[in-house]
Design a protein around this motif. Structure first.
Motif, PDB file in Angstrom:
ATOM      1  N   UNK A 166       2.164  -2.457 -13.721  1.00 34.84           N
ATOM      2  CA  UNK A 166       0.847  -2.811 -13.197  1.00 34.84           C
ATOM      3  C   UNK A 166       0.658  -2.325 -11.757  1.00 34.84           C
ATOM      4  N   UNK A 167       1.695  -2.449 -10.936  1.00 38.35           N
ATOM      5  CA  UNK A 167       1.586  -2.007  -9.538  1.00 38.35           C
ATOM      6  C   UNK A 167       1.470  -0.489  -9.438  1.00 38.35           C
ATOM      7  N   UNK A 168       2.142   0.232 -10.321  1.00 36.08           N
ATOM      8  CA  UNK A 168       2.015   1.697 -10.346  1.00 36.08           C
ATOM      9  C   UNK A 168       0.594   2.096 -10.729  1.00 36.08           C
ATOM     10  N   UNK A 169       0.012   1.377 -11.674  1.00 37.81           N
ATOM     11  CA  UNK A 169      -1.371   1.631 -12.073  1.00 37.81           C
ATOM     12  C   UNK A 169      -2.313   1.420 -10.889  1.00 37.81           C
ATOM     13  N   UNK A 170      -2.073   0.379 -10.117  1.00 39.99           N
ATOM     14  CA  UNK A 170      -2.891   0.108  -8.942  1.00 39.99           C
ATOM     15  C   UNK A 170      -2.814   1.221  -7.913  1.00 39.99           C
ATOM     16  N   UNK A 171      -1.602   1.757  -7.714  1.00 36.83           N
ATOM     17  CA  UNK A 171      -1.439   2.856  -6.760  1.00 36.83           C
ATOM     18  C   UNK A 171      -2.260   4.075  -7.171  1.00 36.83           C
ATOM     19  N   UNK A 172      -2.206   4.428  -8.461  1.00 45.34           N
ATOM     20  CA  UNK A 172      -2.971   5.572  -8.963  1.00 45.34           C
ATOM     21  C   UNK A 172      -4.472   5.331  -8.811  1.00 45.34           C
ATOM     22  N   UNK A 173      -4.888   4.090  -9.001  1.00 45.87           N
ATOM     23  CA  UNK A 173      -6.304   3.748  -8.905  1.00 45.87           C
ATOM     24  C   UNK A 173      -6.854   3.980  -7.498  1.00 45.87           C
ATOM     25  N   UNK A 174      -5.989   3.950  -6.503  1.00 45.24           N
ATOM     26  CA  UNK A 174      -6.430   4.214  -5.136  1.00 45.24           C
ATOM     27  C   UNK A 174      -7.064   5.582  -4.980  1.00 45.24           C
ATOM     28  N   UNK A 175      -6.655   6.534  -5.817  1.00 49.18           N
ATOM     29  CA  UNK A 175      -7.208   7.888  -5.748  1.00 49.18           C
ATOM     30  C   UNK A 175      -8.644   7.940  -6.234  1.00 49.18           C
TER      31      UNK A 175
END
Length: 467
Positions: free
Chosen positions: A189-198
Motif C-alpha cells: 500500500x505504501x509503494x502504491x502511495x509513492x507512485x501516486x505522487x507522480x
C-alpha cells in the motif's frame, strides 16, 4: 450543515477537473492515505506491533531526529525540486520502514529498523512540507478549513484501513506481535502511495473554478532558501507558535504505548485504531464548519475553535488520569503481564472494554481538533505559497522535536504517570501563545505582489507566489 456537506461533495465529485485545487488536495490526501496513514496505523499498534517496544521507540527517535532537520528544510527542498518527484521518492521511505519489521521478526536485530526510521524522517519531512503547502495555499481564504478537513478525512481513512488489516489478520492469533503478512500488506500500500505522487499536477497549471491561477512561478536559489529558513527563527509570530508545534504530536507515544499497547491485546489494538483514526475524520469535518463560517470574523472563529480544543483536551486528560491510576506497566519482554486490573483487555469483553475504548477514540478526536486548528492558524498567516511551504515544514520539524523527546521518554521507561503529567503540562503551556497568535489574526492575510516576469521551464517547482 446540509448545504455545507453538499458543497463539499460537489467539490470532490461534481465537477472533477484535474487541474483544480480540490483535485490536487484529494490526490495528496490519497498519497498520505497510503503512506503516512499506514505508518500511523502501524505506529498506533505500539512499538510497531512488537511485544518489546524498545526497537520501535528507538526507531521513532531516529525518525524524528532526522525529521526535525528535514522538516525545517523540507519547504525549501520542495521549493527547489518541485512537488511530484519529492513526494514520490519520499513515499518510498515509508515502505522501507514497514519492510524493516519483517527483518526484525526473523532476526531480532533492531539496527535495520532504527536506520530505516532515520531514513523515513528524511522522507517524511519533505513529504509533509509539500503536503502542507498544497493544503493551505491552494484554496481561497474562506475555504481553508474545508480543504484541511477534506485532506484530513482522506488521510485518516488510511489509518482506519491500517487498523482493519492487523485486526483482521491477527483476529485468531495468540501472538502479541504482528505477522509478516501484515507488514507485507503495508509495504504494498505504501509503494502504491509513492507512485501516486507522480499523478500530482505541476503547481503552475493549477487553476481555481473562476479561472484564476493558484500560482505564478519564478526562480529561487539555495542561497535564498537558506536565508528564508534563518528568518523563520527571527519571526516573532512563528516563534510564538513553537509550543503549539512541539506539543501537537507529543501525546502519540503515550497514547500508542502506555495506553494502547499496555492494556489491550494485539487484535484489540488494531480494533482501537479503526475508531481512533475514524474519530479524526469526524473532528476535522465538524471543525471545518466553524473555521470557514463567514458570518464571523477570522479572530472570532479562531477563538471559538480555541475554546473547544482547550476544554476538550483538558477533559480527556482528566479521564486519562482516572484510568492511569489503575496500572503502572504493560506486558514486559520478560514475560510479566500488564498490571492493569484483569489483564489485557479484549474488545469482546464489553463491560471492561467500553470505557477504555471510548477514551482512546476521544484521543483521536482531540488530535484532529488540535492539528486542524494549528494548520488553520498557519494558513491564516499568509497566502504566499513559498512562505507556507516553509511554515508547514517548520511546523512538522518542531513537531518532530517534540516527538523525539516523547518517544525517548517511553524508551527510557519513564513512568506512565510522569509521561501523562508531562503531556498535560505541555498542553497547558502551548495554549497561551496559541491564543496570543489567534488574537493577532487579521480578516485577510497579507497581500502578495505579482512578479513582473514569470520564469519559463519551472513548471514543477514550488518557488512560487500567489497570483
Amino acid at each position: 450543515m446540509k448545504i455545507y456537506t453538499l458543497s463539499i461533495m460537489q467539490n470532490i465529485f461534481g465537477k472533477i477537473r484535474y487541474y483544480s485545487p480540490m483535485t490536487q488536495v484529494v490526490l495528496v490526501g490519497l498519497v498520505c492515505f497510503f503512506c503516512p496513514g499506514m505508518y500511523n496505523a502501524l505506529n498506533g499498534m505500539g512499538g510497531g506491533g512488537q511485544v518489546d517496544r524498545t526497537t520501535g521507540n528507538n526507531a521513532n527517535t531516529a525518525l524524528y531526529c532526522t525529521f526535525i532537520v528535514f522538516g525545517i528544510l523540507g519547504g525549501s527542498i520542495v521549493n527547489l525540486c518541485g512537488v511530484r518527484w519529492t513526494i514520490a521518492v519520499s513515499g518510498l521511505s515509508y515502505a522501507l520502514y514497514s519492510g524493516s519489521y519483517i527483518y526484525l521478526n526473523h532476526t531480532g536485530n533492531g539496527a535495520f529498523t532504527i536506520a530505516a526510521g532515520g531514513l523515513l524522517g528524511v522522507g517524511a519531512g519533505i513529504l509533509w512540507a509539500a503536503q502542507g503547502m498544497i493544503m493551505v495555499s491552494y484554496p481561497r481564504e474562506e475555504e481553508k478549513g474545508k480543504y484541511i478537513a477534506v485532506f484530513w478525512v482522506i488521510f485518516n481513512l488510511g489509518g482506519m484501513l491500517g487498523g482493519i488489516l492487523p485486526f483482521a489478520i491477527n483476529y485468531h492469533s495468540e501472538s502479541n506481535s504482528l505477522s509478516d503478512s501484515v507488514y507485507i500488506a503495508f509495504i504494498v500500500l505504501e509503494s502504491l502511495g509513492a507512485v501516486l505522487g507522480l499523478a500530482l499536477a505541476p503547481p503552475s497549471k493549477v487553476t481555481r473554478s473562476d479561472g484564476s491561477s493558484v500560482v505564478l512561478v519564478k526562480y529561487t536559489s539555495a542561497r535564498k532558501e537558506a536565508l528564508e529558513i534563518l528568518k523563520l527563527f527571527l519571526n516573532p509570530t512563528i516563534l510564538a507558535l513553537i509550543p503549539m508545534c512541539f506539543t501537537s504530536n507529543f501525546f502519540y507515544s503515550y497514547q500508542f504505548g502506555p495506553v494502547n499497547a499496555s492494556i489491550f491485546n494485539i487484535r484489540t489494538r488494531g480494533f482501537n485504531n479503526i475508531f481512533y483514526w475514524g474519530a479524526q475524520m469526524v473532528g476535522a469535518y465538524f471543525l471545518s464548519f466553524l473555521l470557514d463560517n463567514q458570518h464571523m470574523t477570522r479572530r472570532k472563529r479562531g477563538l471559538y475553535a480555541f475554546v473547544i480544543v482547550a476544554v476538550f483536551f483538558n477533559a480527556i486528560w482528566g479521564g486519562t488520569l482516572k484510568q492511569q491510576l489503575k496500572y503502572t506497566h504493560g506486558p514486559l519482554p520478560s514475560g510479566e503481564p500488564t498490571d492493569y486490573p484483569g489483564g489485557l483487555i479484549d474488545f469482546l469483553e464489553h463491560k471492561r472494554a467500553a470505557g477504555p475504548i471510548i477514551l482512546y477514540t476521544l484521543y483521536g478526536l482531540g488530535d484532529a481538533l488540535y492539528q486542524n486548528l494549528a494548520y488553520w492558524i498557519i494558513g491564516s498567516l499568509t497566502n504566499d505559497n513559498q512562505k507556507l511551504s516553509r511554515y508547514a515544514g517548520f511546523y512538522k520539524g518542531i513537531q518532530s522535536l517534540g516527538n523525539t523527546v516523547a518517544w525517548q521518554l517511553d524508551a527510557k521507561n519513564v513512568s506512565y504517570m510522569n509521561q501523562l503529567i508531562g503531556n498535560w503540562v505541555l498542553l497547558g503551556i502551548s495554549l497561551f501563545p496559541m491564543l496570543y497568535v489567534i488574537l493577532t489574526l487579521k480578516d485577510h492575510s497579507e497581500d502578495i505582489s505579482v512578479p513582473e516576469k514569470v520564469a519559463e521551464g519551472a513548471d514543477d517547482k514550488l518557488s512560487i507566489e500567489t497570483a
